[in-house]
Write a protein that holds these residues in place. Structure first.
Motif, PDB file in Angstrom:
ATOM      1  N   PRO A 159       0.779  -1.239   0.000  1.00 23.51           N
ATOM      2  CA  PRO A 159       0.000   0.000   0.000  1.00 23.51           C
ATOM      3  C   PRO A 159       0.809   1.288   0.000  1.00 23.51           C
ATOM      4  O   PRO A 159       0.219   2.369   0.016  1.00 23.51           O
ATOM      5  N   SER A 160       2.127   1.188   0.004  1.00 24.26           N
ATOM      6  CA  SER A 160       2.927   2.402   0.147  1.00 24.26           C
ATOM      7  C   SER A 160       4.285   2.230  -0.513  1.00 24.26           C
ATOM      8  O   SER A 160       4.785   1.108  -0.672  1.00 24.26           O
ATOM      9  N   SER A 161       4.874   3.372  -0.876  1.00 25.09           N
ATOM     10  CA  SER A 161       6.235   3.349  -1.407  1.00 25.09           C
ATOM     11  C   SER A 161       7.274   3.331  -0.300  1.00 25.09           C
ATOM     12  O   SER A 161       8.464   3.165  -0.569  1.00 25.09           O
ATOM     13  N   SER A 162       6.861   3.503   0.958  1.00 26.25           N
ATOM     14  CA  SER A 162       7.800   3.408   2.075  1.00 26.25           C
ATOM     15  C   SER A 162       8.301   1.968   2.178  1.00 26.25           C
ATOM     16  O   SER A 162       7.494   1.030   2.150  1.00 26.25           O
ATOM     17  N   GLY A 192       9.236   5.719  -5.461  1.00 26.45           N
ATOM     18  CA  GLY A 192       9.231   6.037  -4.042  1.00 26.45           C
ATOM     19  C   GLY A 192      10.613   6.443  -3.576  1.00 26.45           C
ATOM     20  O   GLY A 192      11.425   6.972  -4.337  1.00 26.45           O
ATOM     21  N   LEU A 193      10.887   6.198  -2.303  1.00 27.48           N
ATOM     22  CA  LEU A 193      12.217   6.486  -1.778  1.00 27.48           C
ATOM     23  C   LEU A 193      13.252   5.629  -2.496  1.00 27.48           C
ATOM     24  O   LEU A 193      13.017   4.449  -2.755  1.00 27.48           O
ATOM     25  N   PRO A 194      14.402   6.197  -2.830  1.00 26.06           N
ATOM     26  CA  PRO A 194      15.439   5.408  -3.517  1.00 26.06           C
ATOM     27  C   PRO A 194      15.840   4.186  -2.696  1.00 26.06           C
ATOM     28  O   PRO A 194      16.017   4.271  -1.479  1.00 26.06           O
ATOM     29  N   ALA A 232       2.816  12.065  -3.968  1.00 24.24           N
ATOM     30  CA  ALA A 232       3.650  13.247  -3.751  1.00 24.24           C
ATOM     31  C   ALA A 232       5.083  12.857  -4.090  1.00 24.24           C
ATOM     32  O   ALA A 232       5.389  11.669  -4.237  1.00 24.24           O
ATOM     33  N   PRO A 233       5.981  13.834  -4.239  1.00 26.17           N
ATOM     34  CA  PRO A 233       7.376  13.475  -4.533  1.00 26.17           C
ATOM     35  C   PRO A 233       7.953  12.525  -3.486  1.00 26.17           C
ATOM     36  O   PRO A 233       7.913  12.804  -2.292  1.00 26.17           O
ATOM     37  N   PHE A 234       8.437  11.389  -3.931  1.00 24.90           N
ATOM     38  CA  PHE A 234       9.067  10.370  -3.092  1.00 24.90           C
ATOM     39  C   PHE A 234       8.105   9.747  -2.080  1.00 24.90           C
ATOM     40  O   PHE A 234       8.539   9.093  -1.137  1.00 24.90           O
ATOM     41  N   PHE A 235       6.806   9.951  -2.268  1.00 20.28           N
ATOM     42  CA  PHE A 235       5.844   9.370  -1.323  1.00 20.28           C
ATOM     43  C   PHE A 235       4.561   9.011  -2.059  1.00 20.28           C
ATOM     44  O   PHE A 235       3.937   9.863  -2.695  1.00 20.28           O
ATOM     45  N   ILE A 236       4.188   7.749  -1.962  1.00 23.08           N
ATOM     46  CA  ILE A 236       2.940   7.266  -2.547  1.00 23.08           C
ATOM     47  C   ILE A 236       2.283   6.352  -1.520  1.00 23.08           C
ATOM     48  O   ILE A 236       2.931   5.448  -0.980  1.00 23.08           O
ATOM     49  N   GLU A 237       1.022   6.602  -1.236  1.00 27.34           N
ATOM     50  CA  GLU A 237       0.307   5.722  -0.309  1.00 27.34           C
ATOM     51  C   GLU A 237      -1.133   5.553  -0.753  1.00 27.34           C
ATOM     52  O   GLU A 237      -1.786   6.522  -1.165  1.00 27.34           O
ATOM     53  N   ALA A 238      -1.609   4.336  -0.662  1.00 23.61           N
ATOM     54  CA  ALA A 238      -3.013   4.043  -0.906  1.00 23.61           C
ATOM     55  C   ALA A 238      -3.689   3.777   0.431  1.00 23.61           C
ATOM     56  O   ALA A 238      -3.285   2.871   1.162  1.00 23.61           O
TER      57      ALA A 238
END
Length: 338
Positions: A159-162, A192-194, A232-238
């Motif tokens: 659910p997230s790019s974290s 997401g985050l590198p 958002a830049p470097f952040f994606i969440e569902a």
């Protein structure tokens, strides 16, 4: 918007699974009635659907290893780039009897008192199979707990790019080769985050990956999952909504440290939690993301609140569940409307 709701008042403490543990509150009577009418309307088309029987009682992994601490420790051993690095215990909590569970592992260094935890939610689908959201480390103990619930894992949601919310996806999916993987938009492209060697790391599950909000849901997920994506830049969440369980699942956008659960921490940690607005209330731990993209943030919050299919919030970290979730969620994002 409403005043912040106290997590201490709303939190149901984690404990071993018991049949008497309170279920998640369901949405309002009107919404429940609407679902009942829809279910009746579908009944003619689903006469051949499998009848799901609750799994027979089986010993928990802890009971199986009772009196054998070495065996229990071995079932928790797992090498990871995320802390704890050598192993972790898994706590199973039943959120709704026979229908919804949380499997929680520590997310901290061994010497730290402050554990923000990592929580995977498991939902039973109408056909008896399982949907899991935000995978945790597939230790022997965790896999045994999943098996204890009955039903096969057929869908895994990242659910997230974290990193902590997708990092264990490939390993968990290796244990369930028939499971489809659902990722937030942009994750598979590394937006997401590198993360070093991301493409190689995710390569094994890419062929069975689908994109939330882009690829159509299969029949077994229709009416079972809804999502609202924040980018958002470097952040994606569902934000993941499970309508049949009345639950809103948040990865990093909502965070609560209840005084009842975290009161043992030192004064410095408590002061820091109060400063960022997560002490004894649901707070925006990723506030910097919303500060940079307030319009997208408001649209995301409004879209979630417009859905009347949830009233309990289950964050992937720290305290959960939060029962009066709609009030807590509104208060969490008050700053976007000031």
């Amino acid at each position: 918007m409403s005043a912040p709701a106290s997590c201490s008042a709303l939190w149901a403490s984690s404990r071993p699974v018991r049949a008497t543990q309170p279920a998640l509150q369901q949405p309002g009577a009107a919404q429940a009635g609407r679902r009942d009418r829809l279910a009746v309307a579908r009944a003619g088309k689903q006469q051949d659907a499998a009848v799901v029987e609750p799994p027979a009682a089986t010993p928990t992994p802890q009971q199986q290893h009772q009196g054998d601490p070495a065996s229990l420790a071995a079932s928790r051993r797992y090498l990871s780039l995320l802390p704890p690095f050598l192993g972790r215990a898994t706590d199973l909590e039943e959120l709704s009897p026979g229908r919804l569970w949380a499997l929680t592992q520590p997310l901290k260094l061994d010497w730290q008192a402050f554990d923000i935890r990592l929580r995977m939610v498991v939902a039973r689908l109408p056909d008896g199979n399982m949907l899991v959201v935000s995978p945790i480390a597939p230790t022997q103990e965790a896999l045994a707990q999943l098996a204890q619930l009955g039903g096969a894992v057929r869908h895994v949601v990242l659910p997230s790019s974290s990193p902590e919310h997708w990092f264990y996806g490939p390993a968990l999916c290796a244990a369930f080769p028939d499971a489809a993987v659902w990722a937030v938009p942009g994750l598979l492209e590394g937006k997401g985050l590198p993360f070093p060697f991301f493409q190689q790391y995710m390569g094994g599950v890419k062929p069975r990956c689908r994109v939330l909000g882009v690829d159509p849901l299969p029949a077994e997920l229709q009416g079972q999952i809804e999502t609202e994506v924040l980018t958002a830049p470097f952040f994606i969440e569902a934000a993941v909504i499970l309508p049949q369980h009345g639950a809103l699942l948040l990865a990093d956008t909502g965070f609560c440290m209840s005084a009842a659960e975290y009161g043992h921490l030192g004064a410095g940690n408590i002061k820091a939690a109060k400063k960022v607005g997560v002490w004894d209330r649901l707070g925006p731990i990723t506030k910097v993301v919303f500060d940079k993209c307030p319009e997208q943030g408001r649209a995301w919050v409004d879209a979630i609140l417009a859905r009347q299919t949830w009233d309990t919030v289950v964050p992937a970290h720290a305290t959960a569940p939060i029962r009066d979730g709609r009030a807590a969620f509104k208060a969490c994002f008050d700053f976007l409307y000031q």
